[in-house]
Every structure is written in C-alpha cells, then in structure tokens.
Design a protein around this motif. Structure first.
Motif, PDB file in Angstrom:
ATOM      1  N   ARG A 137      31.205  32.150  33.100  1.00 51.95           N
ATOM      2  CA  ARG A 137      30.903  32.800  34.386  1.00 51.95           C
ATOM      3  C   ARG A 137      29.500  33.414  34.375  1.00 51.95           C
ATOM      4  O   ARG A 137      28.743  33.264  35.326  1.00 51.95           O
ATOM      5  CB  ARG A 137      31.925  33.880  34.683  1.00 51.95           C
ATOM      6  N   GLU A 141      26.177  32.313  36.752  1.00 52.08           N
ATOM      7  CA  GLU A 141      25.474  33.260  37.627  1.00 52.08           C
ATOM      8  C   GLU A 141      23.962  33.204  37.414  1.00 52.08           C
ATOM      9  O   GLU A 141      23.206  33.598  38.303  1.00 52.08           O
ATOM     10  CB  GLU A 141      25.974  34.688  37.369  1.00 52.08           C
ATOM     11  N   LEU A 166      41.493  32.814  33.949  1.00 51.32           N
ATOM     12  CA  LEU A 166      40.606  32.394  35.031  1.00 51.32           C
ATOM     13  C   LEU A 166      41.030  33.042  36.339  1.00 51.32           C
ATOM     14  O   LEU A 166      40.197  33.545  37.095  1.00 51.32           O
ATOM     15  CB  LEU A 166      40.572  30.868  35.155  1.00 51.32           C
ATOM     16  N   GLU A 169      40.049  36.666  36.669  1.00 48.69           N
ATOM     17  CA  GLU A 169      38.618  36.899  36.861  1.00 48.69           C
ATOM     18  C   GLU A 169      38.178  36.640  38.289  1.00 48.69           C
ATOM     19  O   GLU A 169      37.035  36.922  38.642  1.00 48.69           O
ATOM     20  CB  GLU A 169      37.812  36.002  35.910  1.00 48.69           C
ATOM     21  N   GLN A 170      39.036  36.065  39.109  1.00 50.96           N
ATOM     22  CA  GLN A 170      38.607  35.695  40.478  1.00 50.96           C
ATOM     23  C   GLN A 170      38.935  36.779  41.478  1.00 50.96           C
ATOM     24  O   GLN A 170      39.655  37.664  41.317  1.00 50.96           O
ATOM     25  CB  GLN A 170      39.257  34.375  40.892  1.00 50.96           C
TER      26      GLN A 170
END
Length: 170
Positions: A137, A141, A166, A169-170
């Motif tokens: 991630r 970025e 995952l 983390e969203q």
C-alpha cells in the motif's frame, strides 16, 4: 488504478511482469517456492543466479524469467524467524520494499509475491501479512509505475489471513 490482489495457487503460472522468489542466500535453488520457481523456469535460471553471487537478507536481485510466464524473477532473501527480537519485521519489510523498487527501476507494472519467510523460515503468517500489505500500500501511494500487486497464497488458511488483512486496511 493500482490494485492489490490476493489469490491462491501456483505463483509460477501467474501472468505478471515479475514473480518474487523467496530465495535462500545462495540464490541457487532450494525447497518450497524457491524450488518450484527454479523447476518451472528451467536450468537457465540457475545459471543466471550463479552470476549474482548470492543475496543478503532483505535485499533483492533480478533475473530473466526464462520459461516462466513472467518476464522476470525478483529474488529476495527473507529473515528466519527467531521470535521477533532480531529485526525480523524490519528485514521482511525490506524484502517487499526492495523488490518493489527493483521492479519499478526495470519499468515493470505488475508483480506477484509469495508469503516471504512464512514457510520453512517460520515467520508467522499473521505477523508477516500486515507487513506485506502495508509495504504494498505504501509503495502504491508513492508510484504510478506499478499498477498491480498480487499476493499468491499457498494454502487456504494463508488466503484467509491475507483477505482479512486487506479488508481491514480498506
């Protein structure tokens, strides 16, 4: 748009620019995913790895993919788990970060990772997974070059851990 994918299967058959090999320090093949990649790529991979003079823990080196679907193999040496007090987490993060940076330097847009150090090296999947996803991630970025990162899980249990991490983390 950049994407992180979680799949279960054989990393040697994935259609990506590079697959990552969880290698040992010699880079001359071994068991687990390392052995599978060497078998699938053919003997040319061993010859290419001989010219690299090994690899230190946390570093990454690149070779052609030879007989693989992937054009390249990025070899990284993960840490052996000793309980977490020997910089294992920092070294594992370096494996993911250095592999991604190497892929970017070679103009690659997609990369697939196995669970680095989570096999015979004994790194707990529950501790390794957030490091892997966090590094992916963070990298996405900072760059627009790589648009697809795949985490290829060997077992259904590992797949569940990666999917849960995952989603969290969203």
């Amino acid at each position: 748009m950049a994407a992180i994918e979680i799949v279960q299967g054989d990393i040697t058959s994935l259609e990506v620019d590079a697959i990552v090999n969880a290698a040992n320090r010699t880079l001359l093949g071994g068991g687990g995913v390392d052995g599978a990649i060497h078998r699938a790529a053919g003997p040319e991979l061993l010859e290419a790895c001989r010219s690299l003079n090994g690899c230190r823990t946390g570093e990454a080196k690149i070779t052609p993919g030879f007989r693989l679907s992937a054009r390249y193999v990025i070899h990284t040496v993960g840490p052996v788990w000793h309980g977490g007090d020997r910089q294992e987490e920092q070294l594992l993060a370096a494996c993911y970060r250095n592999s991604l940076e190497l892929a970017e330097r070679h103009g690659l847009t997609s990369i697939a990772f196995p669970g680095i150090s989570t096999g015979v090296y004994g790194f707990p999947v529950a501790r390794a997974c957030p490091i892997a996803i966090g590094e992916a991630r963070g990298f996405l970025e900072r760059t627009e070059m790589i648009s697809r990162i795949v985490f290829c899980c060997f077992s259904g249990a590992d797949l569940d851990v990666y999917r849960k991490n995952l989603a969290a983390e969203q």
